[in-house]
Design an enzyme around this catalytic site. Sequence first.
Site, PDB file in Angstrom:
ATOM      1  N   GLU A 144       1.766  -0.746   7.839  1.00 33.68           N
ATOM      2  CA  GLU A 144       2.388  -0.110   9.145  1.00 33.68           C
ATOM      3  C   GLU A 144       2.534  -1.338   9.825  1.00 33.68           C
ATOM      4  O   GLU A 144       3.785  -1.283  10.520  1.00 33.68           O
ATOM      5  CB  GLU A 144       1.650   0.872   9.535  1.00 33.68           C
ATOM      6  CG  GLU A 144       1.815   2.161   9.038  1.00 33.68           C
ATOM      7  CD  GLU A 144       0.587   3.084   9.137  1.00 33.68           C
ATOM      8  OE1 GLU A 144      -0.428   2.944  10.078  1.00 33.68           O
ATOM      9  OE2 GLU A 144       0.234   4.050   8.071  1.00 33.68           O
ATOM     10  N   LYS A 154      -5.925   4.441  13.191  1.00 34.84           N
ATOM     11  CA  LYS A 154      -4.479   4.371  13.347  1.00 34.84           C
ATOM     12  C   LYS A 154      -4.273   4.548  15.233  1.00 34.84           C
ATOM     13  O   LYS A 154      -5.257   4.170  15.822  1.00 34.84           O
ATOM     14  CB  LYS A 154      -3.372   5.138  12.811  1.00 34.84           C
ATOM     15  CG  LYS A 154      -3.677   4.745  11.215  1.00 34.84           C
ATOM     16  CD  LYS A 154      -2.547   5.243  10.369  1.00 34.84           C
ATOM     17  CE  LYS A 154      -3.034   4.978   8.814  1.00 34.84           C
ATOM     18  NZ  LYS A 154      -2.154   5.166   7.750  1.00 34.84           N
ATOM     19  N   GLY A 187      -0.690   8.288   3.627  1.00 32.25           N
ATOM     20  CA  GLY A 187      -0.287   9.323   4.254  1.00 32.25           C
ATOM     21  C   GLY A 187       0.739  10.350   3.546  1.00 32.25           C
ATOM     22  O   GLY A 187       1.377  11.125   4.207  1.00 32.25           O
ATOM     23  N   ASN A 205      -9.610   4.021   9.408  1.00 31.95           N
ATOM     24  CA  ASN A 205      -8.629   3.659  10.161  1.00 31.95           C
ATOM     25  C   ASN A 205      -7.911   4.683  10.728  1.00 31.95           C
ATOM     26  O   ASN A 205      -7.147   5.579  10.411  1.00 31.95           O
ATOM     27  CB  ASN A 205      -7.500   2.920   9.330  1.00 31.95           C
ATOM     28  CG  ASN A 205      -6.284   2.501  10.001  1.00 31.95           C
ATOM     29  OD1 ASN A 205      -6.411   2.377  11.271  1.00 31.95           O
ATOM     30  ND2 ASN A 205      -5.134   2.062   9.416  1.00 31.95           N
ATOM     31  N   SER A 212      -4.468   8.000   0.932  1.00 28.46           N
ATOM     32  CA  SER A 212      -4.694   9.482   0.844  1.00 28.46           C
ATOM     33  C   SER A 212      -6.260   9.668   0.144  1.00 28.46           C
ATOM     34  O   SER A 212      -6.425  10.583  -0.697  1.00 28.46           O
ATOM     35  CB  SER A 212      -3.867  10.150  -0.451  1.00 28.46           C
ATOM     36  OG  SER A 212      -2.575  10.111   0.592  1.00 28.46           O
ATOM     37  N   HIS A 220      -2.125  -4.421   7.922  1.00 30.60           N
ATOM     38  CA  HIS A 220      -1.771  -3.393   7.349  1.00 30.60           C
ATOM     39  C   HIS A 220      -0.253  -2.812   7.036  1.00 30.60           C
ATOM     40  O   HIS A 220       0.769  -3.428   7.945  1.00 30.60           O
ATOM     41  CB  HIS A 220      -2.300  -2.136   8.453  1.00 30.60           C
ATOM     42  CG  HIS A 220      -2.394  -0.744   7.847  1.00 30.60           C
ATOM     43  ND1 HIS A 220      -1.249   0.067   8.018  1.00 30.60           N
ATOM     44  CD2 HIS A 220      -3.272  -0.100   7.303  1.00 30.60           C
ATOM     45  CE1 HIS A 220      -1.432   1.167   7.193  1.00 30.60           C
ATOM     46  NE2 HIS A 220      -2.795   1.300   7.008  1.00 30.60           N
ATOM     47  N   GLU A 253      -3.830  -1.118  -0.741  1.00 30.15           N
ATOM     48  CA  GLU A 253      -3.230   0.261  -0.256  1.00 30.15           C
ATOM     49  C   GLU A 253      -1.856   0.433  -0.709  1.00 30.15           C
ATOM     50  O   GLU A 253      -1.150  -0.244  -0.151  1.00 30.15           O
ATOM     51  CB  GLU A 253      -3.122   0.209   1.322  1.00 30.15           C
ATOM     52  CG  GLU A 253      -4.685   0.173   1.957  1.00 30.15           C
ATOM     53  CD  GLU A 253      -4.663   0.977   3.249  1.00 30.15           C
ATOM     54  OE1 GLU A 253      -5.430   1.774   3.489  1.00 30.15           O
ATOM     55  OE2 GLU A 253      -3.645   0.632   4.316  1.00 30.15           O
TER      56      GLU A 253
HETATM   57  P1  13P Z   1      -4.156   7.840   4.648  1.00 28.83           P
HETATM   58  O1  13P Z   1      -5.559   8.031   4.173  1.00 28.83           O
HETATM   59  O2  13P Z   1      -3.652   8.661   5.846  1.00 28.83           O
HETATM   60  O3  13P Z   1      -3.206   7.890   3.662  1.00 28.83           O
HETATM   61  O4  13P Z   1      -3.981   6.305   5.329  1.00 28.83           O
HETATM   62  C1  13P Z   1      -4.489   5.407   4.633  1.00 28.83           C
HETATM   63  C2  13P Z   1      -4.370   4.089   5.416  1.00 28.83           C
HETATM   64  O5  13P Z   1      -3.442   3.471   5.754  1.00 28.83           O
HETATM   65  C3  13P Z   1      -5.662   3.418   5.898  1.00 28.83           C
HETATM   66  O6  13P Z   1      -5.466   2.311   6.465  1.00 28.83           O
END
Ligand code: 13P
Length: 260
Positions: free
Chosen positions: A107, A17, A183, A15, A222, A105, A177
Amino acid sequence: MTAAGAARTALVAGNWKMYKTEAQAAELVARLVSLLGTGGSGDSAVEVGVCTPFTDLRAAVASAAGSGLRVFAQNMHQEPEGAFTGEIAAPMLAEIGIDGVVLGHSERRQYFGETDRALSAKVPAALAAGLTPILCVGETEEQRNAGDTERTLRHQVTQDLEGLADSQLAEVVIAYEPIWAIGTGKVATPEQAQEACGFIRALVSARSDPAGAALRVIYGGSVKPDNAPELLALPDVDGALVGGASLDADAFAAIVAAAR
Ligand code: 13P
């Protein structure tokens, strides 16, 4: 792997982002294809995909052509068309050769007001257009500390999948997740990841046993080359949704290698 687990094809998806311009996307996909070898995924045991910004999708599809690497969007609107300024519909994604779409997601839930109600319409709309939904669910740190992890996951999974017939459930990929692991560098322990992914599978099995056995549940939060092997070896974890580490071709290829 359980007997049922062995039958599921792992999915490792990156992903991106809101990272990478179109030119950068073309370059990263080309590098990935060369690292992963012919067949894109390299073999049929692991499916590999990238989830890119809308403006990168065409370039990613072109760079991935013939390789087997899948290309996913990161969001879509539930209606097939309409007066929804700034939105993108599932048939628009399907027509340009997109394989699927990330939905829900954290976010999007946190910053853009994505609701379970909208997701209950988006998931069937994606399938109707021939797109594989990667539905994201997960609890906050507060919810985990309050002992509310299962209640949160039950609410999200039940509501987000309510628009599907039982026969469609296994076509969805669910990404667990935990929000506190996204992150942050704070990865779920193998016990936490297995417990939550097993719980999600059980929720789907309660609607349809064969769907629960066939459903792919992947872990995100992560994931890095060093922690991927133990996470990907868990019986109810069928792959990974990778954020930060997917922006680096070598790191992402190392995670794919761990899934093989
Ligand atoms: P990270 O791997 O940067 O923690 O992000 C995970 C994520 O949100 C994947 O959709």
